[in-house]
Design an enzyme around this catalytic site. Structure first.
Site, PDB file in Angstrom:
ATOM      1  N   GLY A   1     -63.703  -7.616  21.728  1.00 24.57           N
ATOM      2  CA  GLY A   1     -64.755  -6.809  22.340  1.00 24.57           C
ATOM      3  C   GLY A   1     -64.316  -6.246  23.689  1.00 24.57           C
ATOM      4  O   GLY A   1     -64.817  -5.202  24.128  1.00 24.57           O
TER       5      GLY A   1
ATOM      6  N   ALA B   1     -65.898 -10.839  22.974  1.00 21.24           N
ATOM      7  CA  ALA B   1     -67.229 -11.459  22.835  1.00 21.24           C
ATOM      8  C   ALA B   1     -67.123 -12.932  23.222  1.00 21.24           C
ATOM      9  O   ALA B   1     -66.060 -13.544  23.073  1.00 21.24           O
ATOM     10  CB  ALA B   1     -67.696 -11.325  21.392  1.00 21.24           C
TER      11      ALA B   1
ATOM     12  N   GLU C   1     -62.617  -3.160  22.853  1.00 20.67           N
ATOM     13  CA  GLU C   1     -63.632  -2.191  22.417  1.00 20.67           C
ATOM     14  C   GLU C   1     -64.354  -1.600  23.635  1.00 20.67           C
ATOM     15  O   GLU C   1     -64.643  -0.401  23.675  1.00 20.67           O
ATOM     16  CB  GLU C   1     -64.631  -2.868  21.465  1.00 20.67           C
ATOM     17  CG  GLU C   1     -63.964  -3.187  20.132  1.00 20.67           C
ATOM     18  CD  GLU C   1     -64.860  -3.963  19.190  1.00 20.67           C
ATOM     19  OE1 GLU C   1     -65.364  -5.011  19.605  1.00 20.67           O
ATOM     20  OE2 GLU C   1     -65.042  -3.520  18.047  1.00 20.67           O
TER      21      GLU C   1
HETATM   22  C1  TC6 Z   1     -69.782  -7.426  17.578  1.00 23.42           C
HETATM   23  C2  TC6 Z   1     -68.752  -8.361  18.194  1.00 23.42           C
HETATM   24  C3  TC6 Z   1     -67.342  -7.914  18.027  1.00 23.42           C
HETATM   25  C4  TC6 Z   1     -66.435  -8.583  18.921  1.00 23.42           C
HETATM   26  C5  TC6 Z   1     -65.876  -9.756  18.598  1.00 23.42           C
HETATM   27  C6  TC6 Z   1     -64.997 -10.426  19.547  1.00 23.42           C
HETATM   28  O1  TC6 Z   1     -64.679  -9.970  20.605  1.00 23.42           O
HETATM   29  S1  TC6 Z   1     -64.478 -11.935  19.059  1.00 23.42           S
HETATM   30  C7  TC6 Z   1     -63.527 -12.536  20.424  1.00 23.42           C
HETATM   31  C8  TC6 Z   1     -62.219 -11.862  20.499  1.00 23.42           C
HETATM   32  N1  TC6 Z   1     -61.416 -12.493  21.494  1.00 23.42           N
HETATM   33  C9  TC6 Z   1     -60.577 -13.481  21.190  1.00 23.42           C
HETATM   34  O2  TC6 Z   1     -60.429 -13.870  20.063  1.00 23.42           O
HETATM   35  C10 TC6 Z   1     -59.825 -14.058  22.340  1.00 23.42           C
HETATM   36  C11 TC6 Z   1     -59.662 -15.528  22.132  1.00 23.42           C
HETATM   37  N2  TC6 Z   1     -58.991 -16.122  23.250  1.00 23.42           N
HETATM   38  C12 TC6 Z   1     -57.659 -16.182  23.364  1.00 23.42           C
HETATM   39  O3  TC6 Z   1     -56.913 -15.661  22.554  1.00 23.42           O
HETATM   40  C13 TC6 Z   1     -57.103 -16.950  24.517  1.00 23.42           C
HETATM   41  O4  TC6 Z   1     -58.071 -17.871  24.918  1.00 23.42           O
HETATM   42  C14 TC6 Z   1     -56.730 -16.061  25.740  1.00 23.42           C
HETATM   43  C15 TC6 Z   1     -55.530 -15.207  25.358  1.00 23.42           C
HETATM   44  C16 TC6 Z   1     -57.883 -15.203  26.165  1.00 23.42           C
HETATM   45  C17 TC6 Z   1     -56.359 -16.983  26.915  1.00 23.42           C
HETATM   46  O5  TC6 Z   1     -55.357 -17.880  26.506  1.00 23.42           O
HETATM   47  P1  TC6 Z   1     -54.896 -19.070  27.449  1.00 23.42           P
HETATM   48  O6  TC6 Z   1     -53.786 -19.761  26.719  1.00 23.42           O
HETATM   49  O7  TC6 Z   1     -54.645 -18.545  28.812  1.00 23.42           O
HETATM   50  O8  TC6 Z   1     -56.136 -20.044  27.575  1.00 23.42           O
HETATM   51  P2  TC6 Z   1     -56.994 -20.768  26.435  1.00 23.42           P
HETATM   52  O9  TC6 Z   1     -56.770 -20.166  25.113  1.00 23.42           O
HETATM   53  O10 TC6 Z   1     -56.804 -22.231  26.585  1.00 23.42           O
HETATM   54  O11 TC6 Z   1     -58.476 -20.382  26.885  1.00 23.42           O
HETATM   55  C18 TC6 Z   1     -58.972 -20.780  28.153  1.00 23.42           C
HETATM   56  C19 TC6 Z   1     -60.434 -21.085  28.007  1.00 23.42           C
HETATM   57  O12 TC6 Z   1     -61.135 -19.879  27.716  1.00 23.42           O
HETATM   58  C20 TC6 Z   1     -61.968 -20.064  26.595  1.00 23.42           C
HETATM   59  N3  TC6 Z   1     -62.049 -18.779  25.883  1.00 23.42           N
HETATM   60  C21 TC6 Z   1     -61.045 -17.945  25.592  1.00 23.42           C
HETATM   61  N4  TC6 Z   1     -61.509 -16.833  24.995  1.00 23.42           N
HETATM   62  C22 TC6 Z   1     -62.852 -16.994  24.913  1.00 23.42           C
HETATM   63  C23 TC6 Z   1     -63.882 -16.189  24.405  1.00 23.42           C
HETATM   64  N5  TC6 Z   1     -63.646 -14.981  23.860  1.00 23.42           N
HETATM   65  N6  TC6 Z   1     -65.132 -16.664  24.466  1.00 23.42           N
HETATM   66  C24 TC6 Z   1     -65.400 -17.854  25.015  1.00 23.42           C
HETATM   67  N7  TC6 Z   1     -64.445 -18.664  25.521  1.00 23.42           N
HETATM   68  C25 TC6 Z   1     -63.188 -18.223  25.472  1.00 23.42           C
HETATM   69  C26 TC6 Z   1     -61.255 -21.132  25.777  1.00 23.42           C
HETATM   70  O13 TC6 Z   1     -62.134 -21.764  24.891  1.00 23.42           O
HETATM   71  C27 TC6 Z   1     -60.743 -22.046  26.877  1.00 23.42           C
HETATM   72  O14 TC6 Z   1     -61.822 -22.851  27.269  1.00 23.42           O
HETATM   73  P3  TC6 Z   1     -61.582 -24.374  27.701  1.00 23.42           P
HETATM   74  O15 TC6 Z   1     -60.891 -25.028  26.545  1.00 23.42           O
HETATM   75  O16 TC6 Z   1     -60.742 -24.314  28.910  1.00 23.42           O
HETATM   76  O17 TC6 Z   1     -62.962 -24.871  27.918  1.00 23.42           O
END
Ligand code: TC6
Length: 718
Positions: A100, A61, A103
């Site tokens: 997501g 998401a 999912e």
């Molecule tokens: C009903 C709903 C149910 C579902 C719920 C969900 O899915 S909850 C979600 C479940 N998913 C997670 O929890 C995943 C959370 N994300 C991560 O774990 C890591 O970011 C990564 C492994 C995807 C990439 O790692 P990496 O070290 O290569 O890079 P990095 O970490 O530096 O990120 C790069 C840039 O991407 C951005 N950004 C990243 N993800 C999101 C996002 N979902 N959204 C928006 N932005 C996102 C991050 O802010 C950063 O922006 P910046 O600062 O450049 O402007």
């Protein structure tokens, strides 16, 4: 968005497009729904592939949308549309399938992953659960124990492990999208009856109750007050005990509880805060995007005590050639053995090659002549550090960066010992340095932007989160900590016990209370600093024993040290331990007597101090100092302080950090409580709200992301 194309005539291809991680924004969800309908309506299309642009399937998401009003199609009907499709849908998983994103993949009928892909449900780290059917589909696919593990920990798995668990159908080293297209063609005519996970019965192991009880106990132990892990367990329980549709209802209810909780807001704030600190700026206007780091191939560490050893390990593991210097042969040998052991354990744990050959040991400081960067890590003695910096300045090649690992000494004073003060920065590592993720990069008034950029980048390469901070006594972390420690001492004087204070702080979510941490780190460390500051003198008796510089001072810590009670290492401190080096803290009746005598001697009458007062007295002065730090320009924004406190000082992540916590409590309330305590204890330092805190409180408690606008106004106006 998501765009649609046709491949080989009969495969409809849906490509998610939302840089940087193809998160499921409203536009992407809308795109998926629209293109799915299109693929289903085109008679030539026999099967569908879903993939993500730029080698990333989907990061879940879009967290940026969480705070705003929901627009676009919701996720749950979207995944149901995919699963219910009459044509086979194949997920081509490259890079990541998280939250997501996973999912979405589980709603597809088949999953093909690239061997380097990582899959997982990290929602728990954002204070959520996988709320688009993840908690209901995963247990049906891989069983309850493995699902509980993945969903409650947020652990990401490799494609190989995902294959082993049964999450993906095939793993390829080649192009996963091409492989998925071929696969989609091969299954075009196959029945989908057995491919819709929501229709699977959920496996019901015989020892189900025990599995769930253990899972609950496990999360209670590790979550320290965070509510998401336990709620994840409840959601998985629903998968086993309820039919799919009812399970989905339960998942929605539980998700909504979490989504609307302060913890989810705090964790999501923290997620962005940790990323924001890499976009650093300094008080003089240097910035991350205009300052270029210098190349570093070879580094040196001077002083191989506990910190130096950890730093050497971090550097070697990050691939740097390291010259490790300790002047005494015996200590050098001991350090070499210790470093080798740490490297071996690290290589085993992380499954990476040993980095022994990266390190050259030497007894001579001359060995650092050709390195690009030196980290001096001798003990906290300004005179010794000064001598070393004079030597380094004469020995090192021109342009070499000179860094000091110090927890609070003046960087500028050290810089003034060198010919190139612009190349001097502080690198404050936290113990154990090869484990702790935090690095405070301290710039002095003369540090050049490239030096700061280089130290920041070095930290990142070592796997740390680097936070740039200005030069002042204790920098950010220890400067704020001082206020917290002082208040804890005053509370003992007024009638509290170490157990009571620690219990309140542990209930708040700290892994250990302030007195247990002091015992662990060694009470003598602070004693040495206070002695060096002239605060510990035998001449202080009578009333003056509790006054320094016109403010109240508690000599309790000094008195304990005078008794040889240095904490765990001596088996006695604020608590007692079964032996020197023992780990289990037990209340010590001696200490109660000691506190009573102390109070009697100083005419203090113990009073009942409640939970709320302990919490407010310990935390609000620390928070107030955080505002003072912002006011002084030592930290660029509240995020920097919060990241330092979560990663370096055990502040519970689900409370966002001290500055975020203050924003949730309400800045006016923090001001009001500080003033209340100040009125009662006018001589106690740290209770007077600073100007920035007052100013922000007065402009009706603005959201934390708006604070910078106020802070960035000329500080003189504050
Ligand atoms: C009903 C709903 C149910 C579902 C719920 C969900 O899915 S909850 C979600 C479940 N998913 C997670 O929890 C995943 C959370 N994300 C991560 O774990 C890591 O970011 C990564 C492994 C995807 C990439 O790692 P990496 O070290 O290569 O890079 P990095 O970490 O530096 O990120 C790069 C840039 O991407 C951005 N950004 C990243 N993800 C999101 C996002 N979902 N959204 C928006 N932005 C996102 C991050 O802010 C950063 O922006 P910046 O600062 O450049 O402007």
């Amino acid at each position: 968005m998501a765009f649609y194309s046709r491949v080989s005539g009969s495969v409809g291809m849906i490509t998610l497009q939302n840089p940087p991680v193809n998160a499921l924004s409203a536009a992407v969800r809308q795109g998926i729904v629209d293109t799915m309908h299109r693929a289903l309506s085109e008679p030539e299309v026999k099967s569908v592939v879903i993939c993500g642009q730029n080698g990333k399937f989907c990061g879940g998401a879009d967290i940026r949308e969480f705070g705003a009003k929901m627009t676009g199609p919701p996720l749950v009907p979207m995944v149901h549309l995919i699963e219910a499709a009459s044509k086979p849908v194949v997920a081509a998983i490259e890079g990541i399938a998280l939250g997501g994103g996973l999912e979405l993949a589980l709603s597809c009928h088949y999953r093909i992953a690239h061997s380097k892909a990582r899959l997982g449900f990290p929602e728990v780290a954002l204070g959520l659960l996988p709320g688009a059917g993840g908690t209901q589909r995963l247990p049906r696919l891989i069983g309850v124990p493995a699902s509980l593990d993945l969903i409650t920990t947020g652990r990401q798995v490799t494609a190989a492990e995902a294959r082993q668990l049964g999450i993906v159908d095939e793993v390829t080293d080649l192009n996963a999208v091409d492989a998925a297209v071929k696969f989609a063609q091969s299954v075009a005519d196959k029945s989908l009856d057995a491919r819709r996970i929501s229709t699977y019965p959920c496996p019901r192991p015989p020892d189900l109750d025990t599995i769930f009880e253990r899972a609950m106990q496990q999360v209670r132990r590790s979550a320290r007050g965070a509510i998401a892990p336990g709620t994840c367990v409840q959601a998985v329980h629903a998968a086993v005990t309820l039919p799919y549709a009812k399970g989905m209802e339960r998942e929605r209810e539980l998700f909504s509880v979490l989504f609307n909780s302060g913890q989810a807001r705090a964790l999501q704030y923290y997620f962005f805060a940790q990323r924001a600190v890499s976009r650093w700026s300094t008080a003089s206007g240097a910035r991350w995007d205009t300052s270029k780091p210098r190349p570093v191939h070879k580094a040196a560490v001077i002083g191989l005590g506990t910190m130096g050893r950890g730093i050497t390990v971090s550097l070697a593991q990050a691939g740097f050639s390291v010259v490790a210097v300790e002047t005494q042969e015996k200590q050098l040998l001991e350090a070499k053995q210790a470093v080798s052991g740490m490297l071996e354990r690290g290589a085993k744990r992380r499954g990476v090659p040993l980095a022994h050959d990266k390190i050259k040991y030497s007894c001579s400081v001359q060995a650092v002549a050709d390195v690009d960067l030196v980290i001096e890590a001798v003990f906290e003695d300004m005179a010794l550090k000064k001598t070393i910096f004079q030597q380094l300045s004469a020995i090192c090649k021109p342009g070499a960066l000179l860094c000091t690992n110090t927890s609070g000494l003046d960087i500028d004073e050290l810089a003034s010992q060198t010919q190139s003060p612009e190349l001097v920065v502080g690198m404050h590592f936290f113990a154990p340095a090869h484990v702790m993720q935090l690095l405070e990069v301290v710039y002095g008034p003369r540090s050049c932007p490239e030096a700061v950029a280089t130290a920041m980048q070095m930290g990142k390469k070592m796997g740390k989160v680097s936070v740039a901070v200005g030069n002042c006594r204790g920098f950010v972390g220890n400067r704020m900590l001082k206020l917290y420690l002082e208040q804890a001492f005053f509370l003992l004087e007024e009638g509290a016990t170490p157990e009571q204070v620690d219990q309140v702080l542990e209930e708040f979510g700290f892994p250990m209370g302030v007195f247990k941490v002091s015992d662990l780190s060694g009470l003598d460390i602070g004693w040495k600093v206070r002695k060096a500051d002239g605060l510990v003198l035998p001449a202080f008796t009578g009333t003056s024993a509790r006054i320094r510089g016109g403010s109240r001072y508690s000599p309790l810590g000094d008195l304990l040290c005078e008794q040889g009670r240095f904490g765990q290492k001596t088996g006695k401190g604020w608590y007692q331990y079964d032996k020197p080096g023992g780990r289990v803290a037990k209340p010590d009746p001696w200490l109660f007597g000691f506190l009573e005598d102390y109070r009697a001697q100083h005419g203090l009458v113990a009073r009942r101090i409640d939970h709320q007062e302990v919490l407010e007295r310990c935390l609000y002065p620390l928070i107030n100092e955080g505002f003072q730090i912002l006011q002084d320009g030592i930290a660029a924004g509240p995020e920097d302080i919060d990241v330092i406190y979560v990663l370096g000082y055990g502040w519970p992540r689900h409370r966002g950090g001290p500055m975020f916590y203050a924003s949730q409590v309400g800045l006016d309330k923090v001001v009001e409580r500080l003033e209340h305590y100040q009125q009662i204890h006018p001589d106690v330092p740290g209770l007077q709200p600073c100007r920035l805190l007052r100013k922000l409180a007065a402009i009706s408690n603005p959201a934390i992301h708006k604070w910078r606008e106020v802070i960035q106004k000329p500080r003189s106006q504050l």
